[in-house]
Design a protein around this motif. Structure first.
Motif, PDB file in Angstrom:
ATOM      1  N   ARG A   1     -38.939  35.146  34.220  1.00  9.79           N
ATOM      2  CA  ARG A   1     -37.654  35.796  34.405  1.00  9.79           C
ATOM      3  C   ARG A   1     -37.854  37.160  35.051  1.00  9.79           C
ATOM      4  O   ARG A   1     -38.776  37.908  34.716  1.00  9.79           O
TER       5      ARG A   1
ATOM      6  N   PRO B   1     -35.624  40.828  36.715  1.00 15.83           N
ATOM      7  CA  PRO B   1     -34.382  41.556  36.450  1.00 15.83           C
ATOM      8  C   PRO B   1     -33.162  40.802  36.978  1.00 15.83           C
ATOM      9  O   PRO B   1     -33.221  40.144  38.021  1.00 15.83           O
TER      10      PRO B   1
ATOM     11  N   SER C   1     -30.469  41.575  38.496  1.00 19.65           N
ATOM     12  CA  SER C   1     -30.005  41.849  39.853  1.00 19.65           C
ATOM     13  C   SER C   1     -30.873  41.139  40.889  1.00 19.65           C
ATOM     14  O   SER C   1     -30.370  40.686  41.930  1.00 19.65           O
TER      15      SER C   1
ATOM     16  N   ASP D   1     -44.855  55.162  38.324  1.00 22.90           N
ATOM     17  CA  ASP D   1     -44.764  54.708  36.931  1.00 22.90           C
ATOM     18  C   ASP D   1     -46.151  54.546  36.308  1.00 22.90           C
ATOM     19  O   ASP D   1     -46.369  54.915  35.148  1.00 22.90           O
TER      20      ASP D   1
ATOM     21  N   SER E   1     -46.382  49.638  34.427  1.00 24.22           N
ATOM     22  CA  SER E   1     -45.354  49.489  35.470  1.00 24.22           C
ATOM     23  C   SER E   1     -44.018  49.046  34.889  1.00 24.22           C
ATOM     24  O   SER E   1     -43.114  48.663  35.639  1.00 24.22           O
ATOM     25  N   ALA E   2     -43.875  49.113  33.587  1.00 25.20           N
ATOM     26  CA  ALA E   2     -42.704  48.547  32.930  1.00 25.20           C
ATOM     27  C   ALA E   2     -41.528  49.521  32.915  1.00 25.20           C
ATOM     28  O   ALA E   2     -41.114  50.040  31.876  1.00 25.20           O
ATOM     29  N   THR E   3     -40.992  49.779  34.112  1.00 19.75           N
ATOM     30  CA  THR E   3     -39.717  50.467  34.220  1.00 19.75           C
ATOM     31  C   THR E   3     -38.774  49.546  34.989  1.00 19.75           C
ATOM     32  O   THR E   3     -39.212  48.753  35.828  1.00 19.75           O
ATOM     33  N   LEU E   4     -37.497  49.656  34.703  1.00 21.08           N
ATOM     34  CA  LEU E   4     -36.517  48.824  35.407  1.00 21.08           C
ATOM     35  C   LEU E   4     -36.568  49.103  36.905  1.00 21.08           C
ATOM     36  O   LEU E   4     -36.501  48.173  37.720  1.00 21.08           O
ATOM     37  N   GLU E   5     -36.748  50.384  37.245  1.00 16.69           N
ATOM     38  CA  GLU E   5     -36.789  50.737  38.655  1.00 16.69           C
ATOM     39  C   GLU E   5     -37.943  50.035  39.373  1.00 16.69           C
ATOM     40  O   GLU E   5     -37.789  49.504  40.477  1.00 16.69           O
TER      41      GLU E   5
ATOM     42  N   ARG F   1     -39.581  47.266  38.444  1.00 16.10           N
ATOM     43  CA  ARG F   1     -39.407  45.816  38.479  1.00 16.10           C
ATOM     44  C   ARG F   1     -38.394  45.397  39.551  1.00 16.10           C
ATOM     45  O   ARG F   1     -38.575  44.380  40.224  1.00 16.10           O
ATOM     46  N   VAL F   2     -37.329  46.181  39.709  1.00 21.41           N
ATOM     47  CA  VAL F   2     -36.347  45.869  40.749  1.00 21.41           C
ATOM     48  C   VAL F   2     -36.973  46.037  42.129  1.00 21.41           C
ATOM     49  O   VAL F   2     -36.796  45.198  43.021  1.00 21.41           O
ATOM     50  N   GLU F   3     -37.727  47.123  42.337  1.00 17.99           N
ATOM     51  CA  GLU F   3     -38.373  47.332  43.627  1.00 17.99           C
ATOM     52  C   GLU F   3     -39.397  46.235  43.912  1.00 17.99           C
ATOM     53  O   GLU F   3     -39.548  45.806  45.068  1.00 17.99           O
TER      54      GLU F   3
END
Length: 339
Positions: A13, A15, A17, A107, A297-301, A303-305
């Motif tokens: 899975r 993010p 978006s 990150d 590396s576990a930031t939403l930013e 993972r989206v990038e």
């Protein structure tokens, strides 16, 4: 992009978006269970697919690559590291492999710096003491004494994007910057950091108080912190690893920590294919090791990038262009044709 939507299998899975964008652009099959797939699961899911969107938890070895459906032409890794993929076998099979570099720098550097602070300042131990005892006994002049960072020598192994970002943060805390890297950085990088380059890793290890690993995993860097090199480190020094567990000889590190010769280690990555080493867990319980759950590396930013980079790689490839983040093996083998 052609009228035919690429058909892709996403093994974990992502993010919301990113999954939504993929569903718009591609015929997307996502592993809804979000658990690591077996080789057989991957092969079954790839029937009729064009692209495998893999992660570090997928073992894509030569055997699996040899059995991939002919329709599969691209392995688009969601992540920077690709040591789970046999790049030589993929190249020989005519497959293109991509990853998502550059988006994890800030990150990962933040996490490495946080661990450098947590270790000598005993942050985790202090928190656990309050939770365990339930009631703080109060301040004492000799309670929870740690060590100051300012003035200590930091040895960075691998002065690439992440290593340089770590050095910038560490310099702000007053650490003296030393580094070992395949290529010496230009004065424009070294001078603001007052960074000292070492062309001899063994000599650097003997001179620094903290060793932080920021080099990719290759044949040459596997166990770059070997038992012999760990033995060269200064008594009372620390190891920080947010890169790859295979960079360190873990049993040797454990032995050095158990003996008390090394003061501690902060590890965001560690060998856990068969469960975390009980000796390592015991050291963590004894507050000589800080363990975090592969969170660098576990930031939403981030993972989206990463997801956006995967999408760019897929679209470029399916449009007949060179993907911007294509990977090649160290020593390419003759390429065979593939569907």
């Amino acid at each position: 992009m052609s009228a035919h939507k690429p058909q892709i299998l996403v093994t974990r899975r992502l993010p919301a978006s990113i999954e939504a964008r993929m569903a718009t652009l591609f015929e997307t099959d996502v592993n809804e269970a979000d658990v690591a797939l077996t080789s057989e699961d991957i092969l079954e899911g790839l029937t009729g697919k064009d692209v495998l969107v893999s992660t570090i938890t997928d073992r894509i070895d030569a055997d699996l690559i040899a059995r991939l459906p002919q329709s599969v032409r691209l392995i688009a890794q969601f992540g920077n590291g690709v040591d789970n993929i046999d790049l030589e076998a993929a190249w020989a099979a005519g497959l293109t492999v991509t990853n998502t570099p550059s988006v994890l720098t800030e990150d990962t550097a933040d996490m490495a710096t946080a661990l450098m602070l947590a270790l000598p300042r005993r942050l985790v131990e202090g928190t656990q003491m309050l939770l365990r005892e339930g009631e703080w006994a109060g301040w004492s002049p000799t309670s929870m004494l740690g060590h100051r960072l300012r003035g200590k020598a930091l040895g960075i192994v691998g002065m690439g994007r992440i290593g340089t970002a770590v050095a910038q943060r560490a310099r702000a805390f007053g650490l003296n910057i030393h580094y070992y890297s395949r290529n010496r950085r230009p004065p424009a990088v070294e001078t603001p950091l007052d960074a000292h380059h070492w062309d001899d890793l063994d000599a650097m290890l003997e001179a620094v108080d903290i060793v932080s690993l920021h080099t990719p995993l290759t044949r040459d860097t596997h166990h770059i912190l070997s038992a012999e090199r760990l033995g060269r480190m200064k008594p009372g020094s620390y190891v920080v690893n947010v890169s790859r567990p295979e960079l360190v000889n873990e049993p040797a590190l454990i032995s050095e920590l158990e003996s008390g010769r090394l003061a501690g280690a902060a590890l965001d990555v560690f060998e856990n294919r068969h469960g975390i080493n009980p000796r390592l867990l015991a050291l963590a319980s004894d507050n000589r090791v800080v363990l975090t759950a592969h969170m660098a590396s576990a930031t939403l930013e981030a993972r989206v990038e990463m997801g956006e980079a995967v999408i760019v790689n897929i679209r470029a490839f399916m449009d007949g262009h060179q993907p911007p983040h294509r990977l090649l093996p160290d020593q390419p083998q003759p390429r065979s044709a593939r569907g």
